[in-house]
Scaffold this motif. Sequence first.
Motif, PDB file in Angstrom:
ATOM      1  N   GLY A  54       0.803  -1.218   0.000  1.00 29.78           N
ATOM      2  CA  GLY A  54       0.000   0.000   0.000  1.00 29.78           C
ATOM      3  C   GLY A  54       0.831   1.260   0.000  1.00 29.78           C
ATOM      4  N   ASP A  55       1.915   1.265   0.762  1.00 27.72           N
ATOM      5  CA  ASP A  55       2.781   2.449   0.781  1.00 27.72           C
ATOM      6  C   ASP A  55       3.509   2.619  -0.543  1.00 27.72           C
ATOM      7  OD1 ASP A  55       2.011   3.082   3.361  1.00 27.72           O
ATOM      8  OD2 ASP A  55       3.708   2.065   4.297  1.00 27.72           O
ATOM      9  N   ALA A  56       3.866   1.497  -1.173  1.00 28.15           N
ATOM     10  CA  ALA A  56       4.463   1.581  -2.507  1.00 28.15           C
ATOM     11  C   ALA A  56       3.455   2.139  -3.501  1.00 28.15           C
ATOM     12  CB  ALA A  56       4.954   0.207  -2.950  1.00 28.15           C
ATOM     13  N   LEU A  57       2.202   1.685  -3.408  1.00 25.09           N
ATOM     14  CA  LEU A  57       1.142   2.186  -4.286  1.00 25.09           C
ATOM     15  C   LEU A  57       0.944   3.684  -4.096  1.00 25.09           C
ATOM     16  CD1 LEU A  57      -1.242   1.510  -6.240  1.00 25.09           C
ATOM     17  CD2 LEU A  57      -2.633   1.128  -4.199  1.00 25.09           C
ATOM     18  N   ALA A  58       1.046   4.158  -2.856  1.00 24.29           N
ATOM     19  CA  ALA A  58       0.857   5.581  -2.553  1.00 24.29           C
ATOM     20  C   ALA A  58       2.085   6.420  -2.891  1.00 24.29           C
ATOM     21  CB  ALA A  58       0.514   5.745  -1.076  1.00 24.29           C
ATOM     22  N   GLY A  59       3.204   5.776  -3.185  1.00 30.63           N
ATOM     23  CA  GLY A  59       4.426   6.495  -3.512  1.00 30.63           C
ATOM     24  C   GLY A  59       5.141   7.089  -2.308  1.00 30.63           C
ATOM     25  N   VAL A  60       4.913   6.524  -1.120  1.00 28.60           N
ATOM     26  CA  VAL A  60       5.529   7.082   0.091  1.00 28.60           C
ATOM     27  C   VAL A  60       6.536   6.130   0.721  1.00 28.60           C
ATOM     28  CG1 VAL A  60       3.474   8.474   0.554  1.00 28.60           C
ATOM     29  CG2 VAL A  60       3.712   6.227   1.663  1.00 28.60           C
ATOM     30  N   ALA A  61       6.683   4.923   0.186  1.00 28.41           N
ATOM     31  CA  ALA A  61       7.552   3.918   0.798  1.00 28.41           C
ATOM     32  C   ALA A  61       9.021   4.265   0.576  1.00 28.41           C
ATOM     33  CB  ALA A  61       7.247   2.544   0.208  1.00 28.41           C
ATOM     34  N   ALA A  62       9.879   3.687   1.395  1.00 33.63           N
ATOM     35  CA  ALA A  62      11.321   3.828   1.211  1.00 33.63           C
ATOM     36  C   ALA A  62      11.722   3.247  -0.135  1.00 33.63           C
ATOM     37  CB  ALA A  62      12.059   3.115   2.342  1.00 33.63           C
ATOM     38  N   GLY A  63      12.703   3.871  -0.762  1.00 37.99           N
ATOM     39  CA  GLY A  63      13.148   3.415  -2.072  1.00 37.99           C
ATOM     40  C   GLY A  63      14.094   2.248  -2.020  1.00 37.99           C
ATOM     41  N   SER A  64      14.617   1.953  -0.823  1.00 35.66           N
ATOM     42  CA  SER A  64      15.556   0.853  -0.660  1.00 35.66           C
ATOM     43  C   SER A  64      15.571   0.424   0.792  1.00 35.66           C
ATOM     44  CB  SER A  64      16.964   1.276  -1.079  1.00 35.66           C
ATOM     45  OG  SER A  64      17.460   2.268  -0.184  1.00 35.66           O
ATOM     46  N   ALA A  65      16.144  -0.754   1.036  1.00 39.95           N
ATOM     47  CA  ALA A  65      16.286  -1.212   2.414  1.00 39.95           C
ATOM     48  C   ALA A  65      17.193  -0.270   3.193  1.00 39.95           C
ATOM     49  CB  ALA A  65      16.831  -2.634   2.442  1.00 39.95           C
ATOM     50  N   GLY A  66      18.220   0.281   2.533  1.00 41.52           N
ATOM     51  CA  GLY A  66      19.120   1.220   3.191  1.00 41.52           C
ATOM     52  C   GLY A  66      18.399   2.472   3.649  1.00 41.52           C
TER      53      GLY A  66
END
Length: 461
Positions: free
Chosen positions: A31-43
């Motif tokens: 869901g956060d990826a869909l919203a464009g707010v998730a972290a771009g990487s594990a780092g």
Amino acid sequence: MAQFTHVVGTTTYAFADLRALMAKATPARSGDALAGVAAGSAGERVAAQMALAELPLSTFLNDVVVPYERDEVTRLIIDSHDSAAFASIRHLTVGDFRNYLLSDAVDAQVLAALAAGITPEMAAAVSKIMRLQDLILVAAKCRVVTAFRNTIGLPGRFSTRLQPNHPTDDARGIAAAIFDGLLYGSGDAVIGINPATDNLTEHVRLLTMLGEVIERYAIPTQACVLTHVTNTIAAVKRGAPVDLVFQSIAGTEAANRSFGINLALLAEARAAALSLGRGTVGGNVMYFETGQGSALSANGHHGVDQQTCEARAYAVARAFNPLLVNSVVGFIGPEYLYDGKQIIRAGLEDHFCAKLLGLPMGCDVCYTNHAEADQDDMDSLLTLLAAAGCTFIMGVAGSDDIMLGYQSTSFHDALYARRLLGLRPAPEFEAWLQAMGMFDDAGRPGSTLPPQFLRALARLS
């Protein structure tokens, strides 16, 4: 809003504001990826978690994720905050708060006194830097007790909502599911029907039917038809036997508006139910359902990650002293929680945050048929939640809700959890099961049916 940075090795990670920091620190979910707010990487996620751990808890009283002037939920959170309850942890950072919660010095009594001083954002923040075992251990120390016709949430107790849904609201089908559930000791939290229609006449018919079953067999439990709050208010005006008021809620004013509700309407509904005085051992009359992703699906998330939005819904719930709250954790679908791993994490987060905020929190351990999850995942989540002191789960015949079309937990699943961990139903309900000869003193179902049930089942055949 302040900007936040954290250096990992030779890389400096910058987070534009508190909202971005919270979102980037969240364990991965679709869901956060869909919203464009998730972290771009594990780092980047780890850097955000480290920056969040260093953040003073007092930051959340001065820097909000949804503007105060635009959102009544934010105003509720800030205006109702108990500074006296917060005083003992005011000096802590988010990381310090995690360590404090896990310490042996913090028990159920300390957590109960602290609840009004914790904001949803504080709870969400500390959950983001916790492992699953942390979420379980702290939640297991929280004790929230509520009552209507029985007492929910006592130590050593594990309750269930008996969910006898039917695709056409057929009375015989619903009645058969109710008797089936009762025979397995399900239904002490509530006997709650999701109606196939929002027609008010049908709503009153179902309420009347449930009321008659409870009265005829003197069952110490409560009934609910899970319809829109305005229907329940109208049913009260028609003289229907309303025990609990149900409503789905979310963590922002905009998302709640999409549900057709606001805080004033919820207050009106609670007052209507209280006016009936149907509770015998308590007066908690509200039943709320929540779920990660609801604010995003309503386009009412304000760029806030779905888990923080979910925690904010708990501020709405606790303002109305509910009997029951539960997260329908996997129901919204894989667009928001993609697979079993994400569903398990979200269920434990939701339970932890709600209990920390002082709510009688249960969970619908569930998934939709197009999610990357199966019943093994649900067995894992059920077991972890039961160990964490979850207030209640669902009881659905065969775990397959034929009206809503999703997979949940069965009457047998609740028996498994109770037997594994030595848990029992609500005390009044347990005494009724034993008096009816349906359960023995060890909590095992009886080998014969009560004569009253035999006669009722014969009429249904």
